[in-house]
Design a protein around this motif. Structure first.
Motif, PDB file in Angstrom:
ATOM      1  N   HIS A  50       0.831  -1.208   0.000  1.00  0.00           N
ATOM      2  CA  HIS A  50       0.000   0.000   0.000  1.00  0.00           C
ATOM      3  C   HIS A  50       0.865   1.258   0.000  1.00  0.00           C
ATOM      4  N   ASP A  51       0.641   2.103  -0.985  1.00  0.00           N
ATOM      5  CA  ASP A  51       1.396   3.355  -1.042  1.00  0.00           C
ATOM      6  C   ASP A  51       0.538   4.510  -1.555  1.00  0.00           C
ATOM      7  N   ARG A  52      -0.769   4.359  -1.491  1.00  0.00           N
ATOM      8  CA  ARG A  52      -1.678   5.407  -1.965  1.00  0.00           C
ATOM      9  C   ARG A  52      -2.196   6.205  -0.771  1.00  0.00           C
ATOM     10  N   ASP A  57      -6.813  10.889   3.941  1.00  0.00           N
ATOM     11  CA  ASP A  57      -6.503   9.907   4.983  1.00  0.00           C
ATOM     12  C   ASP A  57      -5.103  10.076   5.565  1.00  0.00           C
ATOM     13  N   ASP A  58      -4.347  11.032   5.068  1.00  0.00           N
ATOM     14  CA  ASP A  58      -2.986  11.247   5.552  1.00  0.00           C
ATOM     15  C   ASP A  58      -2.661  12.746   5.568  1.00  0.00           C
ATOM     16  N   GLY A  66      -4.057   3.614   6.656  1.00  0.00           N
ATOM     17  CA  GLY A  66      -4.345   3.250   5.273  1.00  0.00           C
ATOM     18  C   GLY A  66      -5.659   2.503   5.197  1.00  0.00           C
ATOM     19  N   ALA A  67      -6.374   2.703   4.120  1.00  0.00           N
ATOM     20  CA  ALA A  67      -7.605   1.970   3.844  1.00  0.00           C
ATOM     21  C   ALA A  67      -7.451   1.344   2.468  1.00  0.00           C
ATOM     22  N   GLU A  77      -5.498  -0.214   8.192  1.00  0.00           N
ATOM     23  CA  GLU A  77      -4.259  -0.438   8.945  1.00  0.00           C
ATOM     24  C   GLU A  77      -3.824   0.877   9.534  1.00  0.00           C
ATOM     25  N   SER A  78      -3.360   0.800  10.752  1.00  0.00           N
ATOM     26  CA  SER A  78      -2.833   2.004  11.387  1.00  0.00           C
ATOM     27  C   SER A  78      -1.479   1.686  11.975  1.00  0.00           C
TER      28      SER A  78
END
Length: 100
Positions: A50-52, A57-58, A66-67, A77-78
């Motif tokens: 995941h890298d978006r 969300d950031d 991340g979602a 995930e946190s």
């Protein structure tokens, strides 16, 4: 005394934990554990890749949430290093929510 980390350092710590599972502790919620090892691995692979991250969300650029979707589940995930001053030993939690 509290150490203040800049967003670049926090992001680097979070990215390392998410990609390699090193530098902290992984916690899988009961919902993820119930999926079995094959789906757990699929989810962890998706979390690592995941890298978006975007402003929604950031907002602080720390890659601390991340979602995504994996194993036909919505995954959240946190990562631990969003608290300024926390240098190591955090916990990354991986949770699932139902897909619509």
């Amino acid at each position: 005394m509290t150490a203040v980390l800049d967003a670049d350092r926090v992001r680097a710590l979070n990215d390392t934990l998410r990609r390699t599972l090193s530098g902290g502790t992984l916690v899988l919620t009961a919902g993820v554990v119930a999926l079995g090892r094959a789906r757990q691995q699929s989810i962890l692979d998706a979390v690592a890749a995941h890298d978006r991250f975007d402003a929604d969300d950031d907002p602080y650029g720390e890659h601390d949430f991340g979602a995504l979707e994996a194993a036909r589940r919505a995954i959240r995930e946190s990562a631990p290093f969003s608290e300024l001053g926390q240098l190591a030993g955090g916990t990354m939690q991986v949770d699932i929510t139902p897909c619509d």
